[in-house]
Scaffold this motif. Sequence first.
Motif, PDB file in Angstrom:
ATOM      1  N   GLY A 129      15.929 -51.063  90.470  1.00 15.16           N
ATOM      2  CA  GLY A 129      16.939 -50.319  91.207  1.00 15.16           C
ATOM      3  C   GLY A 129      18.070 -51.193  91.710  1.00 15.16           C
ATOM      4  N   GLN A 130      18.054 -52.458  91.319  1.00 14.79           N
ATOM      5  CA  GLN A 130      19.064 -53.420  91.779  1.00 14.79           C
ATOM      6  C   GLN A 130      20.405 -53.162  91.106  1.00 14.79           C
ATOM      7  N   GLN A 131      21.462 -53.205  91.904  1.00 16.43           N
ATOM      8  CA  GLN A 131      22.819 -53.132  91.365  1.00 16.43           C
ATOM      9  C   GLN A 131      23.169 -54.487  90.787  1.00 16.43           C
ATOM     10  N   LEU A 132      23.538 -54.526  89.502  1.00 21.48           N
ATOM     11  CA  LEU A 132      23.826 -55.786  88.826  1.00 21.48           C
ATOM     12  C   LEU A 132      25.301 -56.171  88.898  1.00 21.48           C
ATOM     13  N   TYR A 133      26.186 -55.197  88.610  1.00 18.88           N
ATOM     14  CA  TYR A 133      27.622 -55.469  88.551  1.00 18.88           C
ATOM     15  C   TYR A 133      28.389 -54.253  89.029  1.00 18.88           C
ATOM     16  N   THR A 134      29.603 -54.509  89.505  1.00 21.65           N
ATOM     17  CA  THR A 134      30.576 -53.448  89.747  1.00 21.65           C
ATOM     18  C   THR A 134      31.814 -53.782  88.936  1.00 21.65           C
ATOM     19  N   LEU A 135      32.255 -52.831  88.134  1.00 26.55           N
ATOM     20  CA  LEU A 135      33.471 -52.971  87.338  1.00 26.55           C
ATOM     21  C   LEU A 135      34.522 -52.077  87.973  1.00 26.55           C
ATOM     22  N   GLY A 136      35.673 -52.653  88.315  1.00 19.98           N
ATOM     23  CA  GLY A 136      36.663 -51.884  89.067  1.00 19.98           C
ATOM     24  C   GLY A 136      38.081 -52.031  88.589  1.00 19.98           C
ATOM     25  N   ASN A 137      38.353 -51.767  87.338  1.00 18.65           N
ATOM     26  CA  ASN A 137      39.687 -51.969  86.798  1.00 18.65           C
ATOM     27  C   ASN A 137      40.414 -50.658  86.500  1.00 18.65           C
ATOM     28  N   HIS A 138      39.870 -49.519  86.903  1.00 20.68           N
ATOM     29  CA  HIS A 138      40.557 -48.236  86.731  1.00 20.68           C
ATOM     30  C   HIS A 138      41.366 -47.930  87.987  1.00 20.68           C
ATOM     31  N   SER A 139      42.421 -47.136  87.843  1.00 25.53           N
ATOM     32  CA  SER A 139      43.268 -46.789  88.986  1.00 25.53           C
ATOM     33  C   SER A 139      43.070 -45.347  89.439  1.00 25.53           C
ATOM     34  N   ASP A 140      42.005 -44.714  88.972  1.00 20.42           N
ATOM     35  CA  ASP A 140      41.668 -43.355  89.400  1.00 20.42           C
ATOM     36  C   ASP A 140      40.189 -43.121  89.098  1.00 20.42           C
ATOM     37  N   TRP A 141      39.704 -41.903  89.318  1.00 16.55           N
ATOM     38  CA  TRP A 141      38.306 -41.580  89.097  1.00 16.55           C
ATOM     39  C   TRP A 141      37.841 -42.028  87.725  1.00 16.55           C
ATOM     40  N   VAL A 142      36.648 -42.560  87.654  1.00 13.45           N
ATOM     41  CA  VAL A 142      36.008 -42.840  86.373  1.00 13.45           C
ATOM     42  C   VAL A 142      35.085 -41.654  86.105  1.00 13.45           C
ATOM     43  N   ASN A 143      35.387 -40.917  85.029  1.00 13.81           N
ATOM     44  CA  ASN A 143      34.678 -39.671  84.741  1.00 13.81           C
ATOM     45  C   ASN A 143      33.467 -39.841  83.846  1.00 13.81           C
ATOM     46  N   SER A 144      33.500 -40.841  82.962  1.00 12.56           N
ATOM     47  CA  SER A 144      32.401 -40.947  81.999  1.00 12.56           C
ATOM     48  C   SER A 144      32.185 -42.388  81.565  1.00 12.56           C
ATOM     49  N   VAL A 145      30.936 -42.645  81.158  1.00  7.69           N
ATOM     50  CA  VAL A 145      30.549 -43.945  80.623  1.00  7.69           C
ATOM     51  C   VAL A 145      29.595 -43.729  79.455  1.00  7.69           C
ATOM     52  N   ALA A 146      29.609 -44.674  78.515  1.00  2.24           N
ATOM     53  CA  ALA A 146      28.677 -44.637  77.385  1.00  2.24           C
ATOM     54  C   ALA A 146      28.510 -46.051  76.850  1.00  2.24           C
ATOM     55  N   PHE A 147      27.304 -46.338  76.368  1.00  2.00           N
ATOM     56  CA  PHE A 147      27.025 -47.620  75.732  1.00  2.00           C
ATOM     57  C   PHE A 147      27.181 -47.482  74.223  1.00  2.00           C
ATOM     58  N   SER A 148      27.604 -48.567  73.575  1.00  2.00           N
ATOM     59  CA  SER A 148      27.582 -48.617  72.109  1.00  2.00           C
ATOM     60  C   SER A 148      26.125 -48.669  71.655  1.00  2.00           C
ATOM     61  N   PRO A 149      25.839 -48.283  70.412  1.00  2.00           N
ATOM     62  CA  PRO A 149      24.446 -48.286  69.939  1.00  2.00           C
ATOM     63  C   PRO A 149      23.750 -49.640  70.047  1.00  2.00           C
ATOM     64  N   ASP A 150      24.507 -50.747  69.938  1.00  2.00           N
ATOM     65  CA  ASP A 150      23.877 -52.068  70.047  1.00  2.00           C
ATOM     66  C   ASP A 150      23.810 -52.564  71.496  1.00  2.00           C
ATOM     67  N   GLY A 151      24.377 -51.807  72.443  1.00  2.00           N
ATOM     68  CA  GLY A 151      24.318 -52.166  73.857  1.00  2.00           C
ATOM     69  C   GLY A 151      25.245 -53.282  74.272  1.00  2.00           C
ATOM     70  N   LYS A 152      26.075 -53.763  73.371  1.00  2.00           N
ATOM     71  CA  LYS A 152      26.954 -54.891  73.693  1.00  2.00           C
ATOM     72  C   LYS A 152      28.289 -54.472  74.298  1.00  2.00           C
ATOM     73  N   THR A 153      28.601 -53.177  74.207  1.00  2.00           N
ATOM     74  CA  THR A 153      29.863 -52.673  74.729  1.00  2.00           C
ATOM     75  C   THR A 153      29.607 -51.429  75.571  1.00  2.00           C
ATOM     76  N   LEU A 154      30.311 -51.350  76.690  1.00  4.73           N
ATOM     77  CA  LEU A 154      30.301 -50.167  77.533  1.00  4.73           C
ATOM     78  C   LEU A 154      31.710 -49.594  77.480  1.00  4.73           C
ATOM     79  N   VAL A 155      31.821 -48.293  77.334  1.00  3.46           N
ATOM     80  CA  VAL A 155      33.126 -47.643  77.327  1.00  3.46           C
ATOM     81  C   VAL A 155      33.214 -46.727  78.538  1.00  3.46           C
ATOM     82  N   SER A 156      34.394 -46.671  79.164  1.00  7.45           N
ATOM     83  CA  SER A 156      34.602 -45.799  80.321  1.00  7.45           C
ATOM     84  C   SER A 156      35.873 -44.992  80.114  1.00  7.45           C
ATOM     85  N   GLY A 157      35.826 -43.763  80.573  1.00  7.10           N
ATOM     86  CA  GLY A 157      36.993 -42.888  80.539  1.00  7.10           C
ATOM     87  C   GLY A 157      37.358 -42.490  81.952  1.00  7.10           C
TER      88      GLY A 157
END
Length: 140
Positions: free
Chosen positions: A99-127
């Motif tokens: 349950g530990q929080q590992l990282y916070t990514l904060g480079n958006h300038s408004d609400w982050v609506n969605s996230v998904a991992f690539s099939p290999d887990g090496k990339t995270l995409v955010s909308g």
Amino acid sequence: MLPDNTIKLWNLKSNKLLQTLTGHSGWVTGVAISPDGQILASTSYDQTIKLWNINTGKLVNTLAGHHSYVWSVAFSPDGQNLASASADYTIKLWHISTGQQLYTLGNHSDWVNSVAFSPDGKTLVSGSRDMTIKLWRCAI
């Protein structure tokens, strides 16, 4: 009709309700199922992510750390980590078993609506509501 802040699990073959998960104090905004099918993660207006055992319906953990609504979650392909998207303009990465929080990514300038991992887990995409899609290199 007002939302009841619950999650309902259905048997699709018989059309029967299996379980109703209660625990969020705000509207449920998103759900995701772990790759092994054992854990359901839910997000809510109550600013939390709840982890549920799908077989028993029991609450396993509550992840808190966002400062506004949590819109969506995604499990990493290996099922070890979870990404969450929030109206606080951030993405948080969590370790499932602790349950530990590992990282916070904060480079958006408004609400982050969605996230998904690539099939290999090496990339995270955010909308985001800021009309951008961002790709993040995962180091987990």
